[in-house]
Design an enzyme around this catalytic site. Structure first.
Site, PDB file in Angstrom:
ATOM      1  N   GLU A  37     -40.266  41.056  55.063  1.00  0.00           N
ATOM      2  CA  GLU A  37     -41.549  41.717  55.350  1.00  0.00           C
ATOM      3  C   GLU A  37     -41.680  43.073  54.627  1.00  0.00           C
ATOM      4  OE1 GLU A  37     -43.408  41.293  59.530  1.00  0.00           O
ATOM      5  OE2 GLU A  37     -42.248  43.153  59.523  1.00  0.00           O
ATOM      6  N   PRO A  38     -41.603  43.044  53.314  1.00  0.00           N
ATOM      7  CA  PRO A  38     -41.596  44.318  52.583  1.00  0.00           C
ATOM      8  C   PRO A  38     -42.988  44.882  52.380  1.00  0.00           C
ATOM      9  CG  PRO A  38     -41.511  42.505  51.035  1.00  0.00           C
ATOM     10  CD  PRO A  38     -41.568  41.883  52.410  1.00  0.00           C
ATOM     11  N   GLY A  39     -43.066  46.202  52.367  1.00  0.00           N
ATOM     12  CA  GLY A  39     -44.291  46.886  51.960  1.00  0.00           C
ATOM     13  C   GLY A  39     -44.005  47.613  50.664  1.00  0.00           C
ATOM     14  N   ARG A  40     -43.277  48.749  50.786  1.00  0.00           N
ATOM     15  CA  ARG A  40     -43.079  49.613  49.611  1.00  0.00           C
ATOM     16  C   ARG A  40     -42.394  48.904  48.456  1.00  0.00           C
ATOM     17  NH1 ARG A  40     -41.168  54.408  51.326  1.00  0.00           N
ATOM     18  NH2 ARG A  40     -41.361  53.562  53.402  1.00  0.00           N
TER      19      ARG A  40
ATOM     20  N   ARG B 174     -46.944  61.940  51.791  1.00  0.00           N
ATOM     21  CA  ARG B 174     -45.490  61.732  51.934  1.00  0.00           C
ATOM     22  C   ARG B 174     -44.650  62.995  51.761  1.00  0.00           C
ATOM     23  NH1 ARG B 174     -42.526  58.564  49.421  1.00  0.00           N
ATOM     24  NH2 ARG B 174     -41.634  57.535  51.215  1.00  0.00           N
TER      25      ARG B 174
ATOM     26  N   GLY C 149     -38.670  47.296  54.719  1.00  0.00           N
ATOM     27  CA  GLY C 149     -37.949  48.552  54.559  1.00  0.00           C
ATOM     28  C   GLY C 149     -37.091  48.642  53.317  1.00  0.00           C
TER      29      GLY C 149
ATOM     30  N   CYS D  58     -56.445  74.207  52.412  1.00  0.00           N
ATOM     31  CA  CYS D  58     -56.260  75.526  52.995  1.00  0.00           C
ATOM     32  C   CYS D  58     -55.163  75.442  54.047  1.00  0.00           C
ATOM     33  CB  CYS D  58     -57.579  75.985  53.615  1.00  0.00           C
ATOM     34  SG  CYS D  58     -57.481  77.659  54.170  1.00  0.00           S
ATOM     35  N   GLU D  59     -53.958  75.196  53.576  1.00  0.00           N
ATOM     36  CA  GLU D  59     -52.815  75.059  54.481  1.00  0.00           C
ATOM     37  C   GLU D  59     -51.559  75.229  53.642  1.00  0.00           C
ATOM     38  OE1 GLU D  59     -53.350  72.250  57.587  1.00  0.00           O
ATOM     39  OE2 GLU D  59     -51.203  71.947  57.848  1.00  0.00           O
TER      40      GLU D  59
HETATM   41  N1  LLP Z   1     -42.445  45.724  58.937  1.00  0.00           N
HETATM   42  C1  LLP Z   1     -42.673  46.576  59.951  1.00  0.00           C
HETATM   43  C2  LLP Z   1     -42.681  46.075  61.320  1.00  0.00           C
HETATM   44  C3  LLP Z   1     -42.915  47.934  59.688  1.00  0.00           C
HETATM   45  O1  LLP Z   1     -43.115  48.778  60.693  1.00  0.00           O
HETATM   46  C4  LLP Z   1     -42.928  48.391  58.355  1.00  0.00           C
HETATM   47  C5  LLP Z   1     -43.212  49.810  58.047  1.00  0.00           C
HETATM   48  C6  LLP Z   1     -42.680  47.461  57.327  1.00  0.00           C
HETATM   49  C7  LLP Z   1     -42.437  46.135  57.656  1.00  0.00           C
HETATM   50  C8  LLP Z   1     -42.686  47.846  55.885  1.00  0.00           C
HETATM   51  O2  LLP Z   1     -41.777  48.836  55.584  1.00  0.00           O
HETATM   52  P1  LLP Z   1     -41.537  49.182  54.032  1.00  0.00           P
HETATM   53  O3  LLP Z   1     -41.001  47.935  53.395  1.00  0.00           O
HETATM   54  O4  LLP Z   1     -42.851  49.523  53.453  1.00  0.00           O
HETATM   55  O5  LLP Z   1     -40.589  50.324  54.044  1.00  0.00           O
HETATM   56  N2  LLP Z   1     -45.339  56.086  55.770  1.00  0.00           N
HETATM   57  C9  LLP Z   1     -43.914  55.914  55.561  1.00  0.00           C
HETATM   58  C10 LLP Z   1     -43.450  54.522  55.868  1.00  0.00           C
HETATM   59  C11 LLP Z   1     -43.852  54.024  57.231  1.00  0.00           C
HETATM   60  C12 LLP Z   1     -43.406  52.613  57.464  1.00  0.00           C
HETATM   61  C13 LLP Z   1     -44.008  52.005  58.686  1.00  0.00           C
HETATM   62  N3  LLP Z   1     -43.593  50.646  58.917  1.00  0.00           N
HETATM   63  C14 LLP Z   1     -43.570  56.317  54.130  1.00  0.00           C
HETATM   64  O6  LLP Z   1     -44.448  56.779  53.407  1.00  0.00           O
HETATM   65  O7  LLP Z   1     -42.414  56.215  53.725  1.00  0.00           O
END
Ligand code: LLP
Length: 401
Positions: free
Chosen positions: A253-256, A292, A213, A322-323
């Site tokens: 546990e980062p994604g973004r 997003r 997050g 078309c929305e």
């Molecule tokens: N760990 C868990 C258990 C999660 O549920 C998530 C994201 C992450 C890690 C990674 O979070 P991040 O570091 O990427 O913020 N579609 C949305 C974000 C949904 C996130 C879902 N879970 C967006 O575009 O902002």
């Protein structure tokens, strides 16, 4: 070659809308977190094989949400022991894959404990705690607190531990993830919640995860202070060693954070028009390529290739669907929210920035459009990592029925 020339050349070769991902930048950002024992990449942000392969080769770990994400991680070269399945619902197909691949699960609902233990799955699990509060860039991505479906409610945690013990399941890890786009405020509260959980936890717990997050400055503001974030967790871990006598392996546990700034999407301006209130620029990308803005009112910086000298004007950018919600510059409540852009003309290339996370991974085929192509950049060299879907691909699931 200038960046503009590179974009033009890639568009000539692959068309638009086109995603780009800078793998070196993603790896460099992962390395910024190396104070943690493990960086576990949340592949939901961007599950591209080229990216996963690079992260696997660099020794990182990966999070999976489904059985298919487990298989994807395996295909990218992650060994089973570096994959963890994190879920609040174990659907049957996912459980089957987790068992077959020997992947450990992070369970976010106590009701999963018995089914997981009885399945012949990995003998250990992680438990995810809902600490009673959450945070995030939108309420839709806030994953803690009474309004969130995620995690085991903190007051129910001791009972979940008893269930695991009765089921013969070894709880080796604890996990908190309070939401996406989280800043430093509230970190001490999260750490306090982990401490509280550790006080109840059996000696078998040897790993903790800070979750993901970590925020990204989509408006071009200062970067998330990763050093201070890591320092706070490391300080707590050292204190728990003394006060609780626990040696703990620390994960993040980062994604973004790894991929958002490493990605861009190039679209082509196809039409410009005026309504009494707004100047519209219509491009060939919409919420089927980037969801997003529609889902969360998210802001993404935009630029027009080679148009820097033209006068700026407040512009609403919209797509081909078309929305009426197919607007790429909108507020969380769905109002058009203009951005300052140089005067656009049909044929211009519009670049949408910071789309590496939850861009292509949330794309759809709505209105019959194919999923876009993606080029990855490695050592400055572009390579097509994913071709655009073809019409045959689109029909494949329905043929011969
Ligand atoms: N760990 C868990 C258990 C999660 O549920 C998530 C994201 C992450 C890690 C990674 O979070 P991040 O570091 O990427 O913020 N579609 C949305 C974000 C949904 C996130 C879902 N879970 C967006 O575009 O902002």
């Amino acid at each position: 070659m200038s960046d503009d020339d590179l974009l033009r050349a890639l568009v000539r070769e692959h068309g638009t809308p086109l995603y780009l991902l800078d793998l070196d930048m993603a790896l460099e950002r992962a390395a910024r977190l190396d104070a943690f024992d493990t960086v576990r990449y949340a592949q939901k942000a961007h599950p591209g094989l080229a990216l996963l392969r690079a992260l696997a080769a660099a020794g990182h770990s990966v999070d999976a949400t489904s059985g298919f994400e487990i298989l994807r991680a395996r295909a990218a070269g992650f060994p089973a022991e570096r994959i963890e399945l994190a879920t609040d619902v174990l659907d049957r197909a996912t459980l089957e894959v987790a068992v077959r691949e020997g992947v450990r699960a992070n369970l976010g609902s106590a009701d999963l404990i018995e089914a997981y233990a009885a399945s012949g799955a990995h003998p250990e699990c992680t438990l995810r705690i809902n600490p009673g509060f959450g945070s995030g860039h939108s309420r839709r991505v806030t994953t803690g607190g009474p309004h969130s479906k995620h995690g085991i409610w903190h007051e129910e945690f001791p009972a979940a531990l008893e269930r695991a013990e009765r089921a013969g399941l070894r709880v080796s890890g604890l996990h908190v993830h309070i939401g996406s786009g989280v800043e430093l405020e509230g970190l001490s509260q999260t750490i306090a919640a982990m401490e509280q959980a550790l006080r109840h936890a059996p000696d078998s717990v040897v790993r903790i995860s800070a979750g993901g997050g970590l925020a990204v400055p989509y408006d071009g503001g200062p970067e998330f202070p990763v050093e201070r974030y890591a320092a706070a967790w490391l300080e707590a871990r050292a204190r728990w060693q003394v006060e609780l006598g626990r040696s703990l392996h620390l994960e993040v546990e980062p994604g973004r954070y790894l991929v958002a700034p490493a990605g861009r999407m190039v679209s082509e301006v196809r039409a410009c028009k005026e309504t009494p209130e707004w100047s519209w620029v219509l491009v060939d990308a919409g919420f089927h390529t980037l969801a997003r803005p529609l889902l969360y009112g998210s802001y993404h910086r935009m630029s027009l290739v080679g148009a820097e000298s033209r006068p700026l004007r407040p512009t609403v950018v919209a797509g081909p669907l078309c929305e009426s919600g197919d607007v790429l510059t909108q507020s969380p409540s769905g109002e058009p929210r203009p951005v300052e852009l140089p005067e656009a003309r049909p044929g211009d290339l519009l670049v949408i920035h910071d789309t590496g996370a939850y861009g292509i991974s949330m794309a759809s085929n709505y209105n019959g459009f194919p999923l876009p192509a993606e080029v990855v950049l490695e050592g400055g060299q572009p390579r097509l990592a994913r071709r655009r879907q073809s019409f045959d691909d689109l029909l494949a699931l329905e043929q011969d029925l």
